[in-house]
Scaffold this motif. Structure first.
Motif, PDB file in Angstrom:
ATOM      1  N   ALA A   1       0.835  -1.205   0.000  1.00 38.23           N
ATOM      2  CA  ALA A   1       0.000   0.000   0.000  1.00 38.23           C
ATOM      3  C   ALA A   1       0.867   1.252   0.000  1.00 38.23           C
ATOM      4  CB  ALA A   1      -0.922  -0.013   1.218  1.00 38.23           C
ATOM      5  N   PHE A   2       1.983   1.221   0.746  1.00 43.61           N
ATOM      6  CA  PHE A   2       2.888   2.364   0.805  1.00 43.61           C
ATOM      7  C   PHE A   2       3.546   2.603  -0.558  1.00 43.61           C
ATOM      8  CE2 PHE A   2       6.827   4.562   1.685  1.00 43.61           C
ATOM      9  CZ  PHE A   2       6.520   5.440   2.722  1.00 43.61           C
TER      10      PHE A   2
ATOM     11  N   TRP B   1       9.380   5.634   4.948  1.00 41.84           N
ATOM     12  CA  TRP B   1       8.952   4.282   5.290  1.00 41.84           C
ATOM     13  C   TRP B   1       9.537   3.809   6.605  1.00 41.84           C
ATOM     14  CZ3 TRP B   1       5.711   0.469   5.085  1.00 41.84           C
ATOM     15  CH2 TRP B   1       6.093  -0.792   5.534  1.00 41.84           C
TER      16      TRP B   1
ATOM     17  N   VAL C   1      -2.922   5.282   2.704  1.00 41.40           N
ATOM     18  CA  VAL C   1      -2.324   4.039   3.205  1.00 41.40           C
ATOM     19  C   VAL C   1      -2.958   3.644   4.532  1.00 41.40           C
ATOM     20  CG1 VAL C   1      -0.194   2.985   4.076  1.00 41.40           C
ATOM     21  CG2 VAL C   1      -0.140   4.378   1.997  1.00 41.40           C
TER      22      VAL C   1
ATOM     23  N   GLU D   1      -6.365   2.120   3.846  1.00 39.53           N
ATOM     24  CA  GLU D   1      -6.333   0.814   3.185  1.00 39.53           C
ATOM     25  C   GLU D   1      -5.852  -0.291   4.105  1.00 39.53           C
ATOM     26  OE1 GLU D   1      -3.982   1.119  -0.298  1.00 39.53           O
ATOM     27  OE2 GLU D   1      -5.385   2.425  -1.382  1.00 39.53           O
ATOM     28  N   THR D   2      -4.957   0.011   5.027  1.00 40.26           N
ATOM     29  CA  THR D   2      -4.354  -1.015   5.878  1.00 40.26           C
ATOM     30  C   THR D   2      -4.980  -1.080   7.269  1.00 40.26           C
ATOM     31  OG1 THR D   2      -2.633   0.555   6.575  1.00 40.26           O
ATOM     32  CG2 THR D   2      -2.160  -0.855   4.668  1.00 40.26           C
TER      33      THR D   2
ATOM     34  N   GLN E   1       1.714   4.396  -3.321  1.00 37.17           N
ATOM     35  CA  GLN E   1       1.641   5.853  -3.229  1.00 37.17           C
ATOM     36  C   GLN E   1       3.001   6.520  -3.428  1.00 37.17           C
ATOM     37  OE1 GLN E   1      -1.332   7.272  -2.947  1.00 37.17           O
ATOM     38  NE2 GLN E   1      -2.325   5.265  -2.762  1.00 37.17           N
TER      39      GLN E   1
END
Length: 612
Positions: free
Chosen positions: A438-439, A483, A459, A462-463, A442
């Motif tokens: 997901a990260f 991240w 993100v 979604e997670t 983007q």
């Protein structure tokens, strides 16, 4: 009319079994009634052979008419993906006698395109020597007998890719090799059969020569067909002294063939045109038999270059150029003659794309950077990712089989595991993969590892990660989210909030073995001591690494825990390994491994593994 066609076909079939030197193509139309001179007879022979090839190809296509996708023309230049292949012209039919034994030489235009694509317009004799003096041969050393040995710099990218596929066959399909079956059936990865665990043996010295050669031939066939979109394969062989070199049908080595190649110059496109012969096939079993028959060519000093040319022609020269972001650059990089990433990607995934991320990156204005679009059989890791120069996508990082080509600044080697379980994800890894996908979706930085605030909130949705508002504000304070900081926040977040906080420190524990093979032959002091010889023993290197992946430690903490050491002591308790990391050993290969398994600690016995 039909009778005349049958007679032509019979004559062409008889002629195609002869090995007379192929004539250069001529644009002058044939006068069938006046073909009385020797030159006219030879021209008639060539065109009849081409017609027979075309008829056999059309018959094969008719037999496979149930397939919704038509087979492509066996021309070295493939059509774009959005165009249907055109029917074979007589000239295109000459590209290779379909499933026959007689190839043709390239035209001067094709030879120039091929040579300039590979080497560019200003290549040194040193680079040409590197690429025309490297065969595809197994190591004679018992401990590394499963590996291809490299004596010249440059072609390591070709050898490492072939090596990776050879290991797939040797480790996970040994029964097929012992049967000696030449039928090439699709080899599905363990992901296609989740209930079966594959585990190979590390008794490499027990492999017979016949098993290794079958693995090599099967691997070469698989790569070439993959380059040809699983519809065709082109095999490049050699012709010298005016006649094609053939290998006896029993597959025995023709020393005369090998000797005839000594001193052959490859310094220009015209040199390549004079000696190269190309053949196109559409049946994998036929490719296996043909590669088996012509194996001495690929074992000779021209072997690595011949296989690269075969892969390029299987893909199609125009298709190769379309795969690339900058087709003006040579595939062999200056000034040292290394294989480019396009070459490695072509052999691993069938397309000569220049990047290692998944899919393609939209630069705006209709411009894209091309990456790897599909899952692959064997993967790729690189030291450059640990230096933040690139980001390897999940397709290459998590291949079907636990085998990876490893890239450094100047060399390619191979990393592999014997057990497919190392690819299976535990609870922590599954969650990490979900969040990372997901990260990355983007991430518009080309794998830089950071996203914008808007993408960050997407993100989180979604997670189902529910960070406290103050933590969200802290992560977003700079306008972009890195991240590593986001992942650490998830590790500190309770599971009820979508995090991975674990008080025991055992949730993500992994301990397994990896093997690293460096095919370049270098001096081995251990081998020197064992042999009692004054001269160092030249041999490839195989290193076994013990890998521990505790989730509670960052790479920086591992490096700070103790200085790098040379010992290989291992903890007797795996729980102790997770609770407190043992003193780590470090080498550049460890940094590559950490791009696949973050926080990994590696230990080995003896000399450190080398990726150069």
């Amino acid at each position: 009319m039909a009778d005349h066609e049958d007679e032509d076909l019979k004559m062409a079939l008889r002629l195609s079994m002869q090995h007379s030197p192929p004539e250069p193509k001529r644009s002058k139309p044939r006068d069938a009634a006046g073909a009385s001179s020797p030159e006219d007879s030879r021209r008639l022979q060539r065109e009849l052979m081409a017609a027979a090839a075309e008829k056999r190809l059309l018959a094969a296509r008719s037999a496979g008419a149930s397939s919704p996708t038509p087979s492509p023309s066996p021309s070295p230049v493939s059509t774009p993906n959005n165009e249907k292949p055109k029917p074979l012209s007589r000239r295109e039919g000459q590209f290779g006698v379909e499933d026959g034994r007689t190839g043709r030489e390239l035209s001067s235009e094709e030879a120039y395109q091929l040579f300039s694509m590979v080497f560019g317009g200003d290549v040194s004799k040193g680079i040409l020597a590197q690429w025309s003096n490297q065969g595809i041969r197994f190591s004679p050393d018992p401990e590394t007998s499963m590996g291809l040995v490299q004596h010249e710099g440059g072609p390591c990218g070709v050898l490492a890719a072939v090596q990776a596929f050879v290991l797939k066959c040797l480790l996970f399909f040994p029964d097929d090799l012992r049967k000696g079956a030449s039928t090439i059936s699709p080899i599905l990865g363990p992901k296609a059969s989740p209930r079966r665990q594959f585990q190979g043996s590390d008794n490499f010295s027990s492999l017979s020569d016949s098993e290794k050669l079958r693995a090599l031939i099967r691997s070469m066939s698989e790569i070439l067909f993959h380059c040809g979109s699983n519809k065709r394969a082109v095999i490049a062989t050699l012709s010298v002294t005016g006649k094609e070199l053939e290998v006896p049908a029993d597959g025995s080595k023709d020393e005369g063939t090998i000797k005839a190649l000594e001193g052959l110059p490859i310094e220009s496109a015209s040199d390549l045109q004079k000696i190269l012969r190309v053949e196109t096939y559409s049946v994998q079993a036929t490719v296996f038999r043909r590669l088996e028959a012509t194996l001495p060519f690929f074992q000779s000093r021209m072997g690595a270059l011949l296989f690269l040319i075969s892969a390029l022609l299987s893909r199609g020269l125009d298709a190769v150029q379309a795969d690339r972001d900058d087709p003006s650059l040579p595939l062999v990089t200056a000034p040292f003659g290394h294989a480019s990433q396009e070459i490695v990607n072509l052999l691993l995934c069938g397309q000569a794309v220049p990047n290692v991320f998944d899919g393609r990156m939209d630069l705006g204005g209709g411009m894209f950077l091309k990456g790897v679009s599909t899952c692959v059989e064997v993967g790729f890791l690189t030291l450059l990712e640990s230096l933040n120069f690139c980001k390897v996508g999940q397709h290459l990082k998590c291949p079907n089989w636990p085998i990876w080509v490893v890239g450094s600044e100047s060399h390619y080697t191979v990393l592999f595991a014997l057990d497919t379980i190392v690819q299976e994800e535990n609870e922590l890894e599954e969650r990490e993969s979900q969040i990372r996908r997901a990260f990355d979706a983007q991430d518009q930085s080309g794998g830089g590892g950071f996203i914008g605030v808007e993408g960050f909130h997407q993100v989180l949705r979604e997670t189902d990660v529910r960070l406290p508002p103050e933590k969200v504000d802290q992560l977003c304070s700079s306008g972009f989210i890195v991240w590593s900081e986001f992942w650490q926040a998830i590790l500190d977040l309770d599971s009820s909030m979508g995090g991975l906080k674990d008080s025991s420190g055992l949730m993500g524990k992994k301990v397994f073995d990896l093997y690293h093979f460096n095919g370049i032959a270098k001096s081995d002091l251990n081998g020197q001591a064992n042999s009692g010889s004054e001269a160092p023993v030249q041999r490839p290197r195989l290193t076994k690494l013990r890998v521990s992946v505790p989730p509670r430690w960052t790479p920086e903490e591992f490096m700070a825990a103790a200085p790098s050491g040379s010992g290989g002591d291992q903890s007797s308790s795996r729980d102790a390994e997770v609770a407190k990391p043992e003193p780590p050993q470090h080498a550049p290969l460890v940094d590559c491994i950490r791009t696949r398994w973050p926080r990994a600690v590696c230990n080995w016995v003896g000399d450190p593994p080398s990726i150069v």
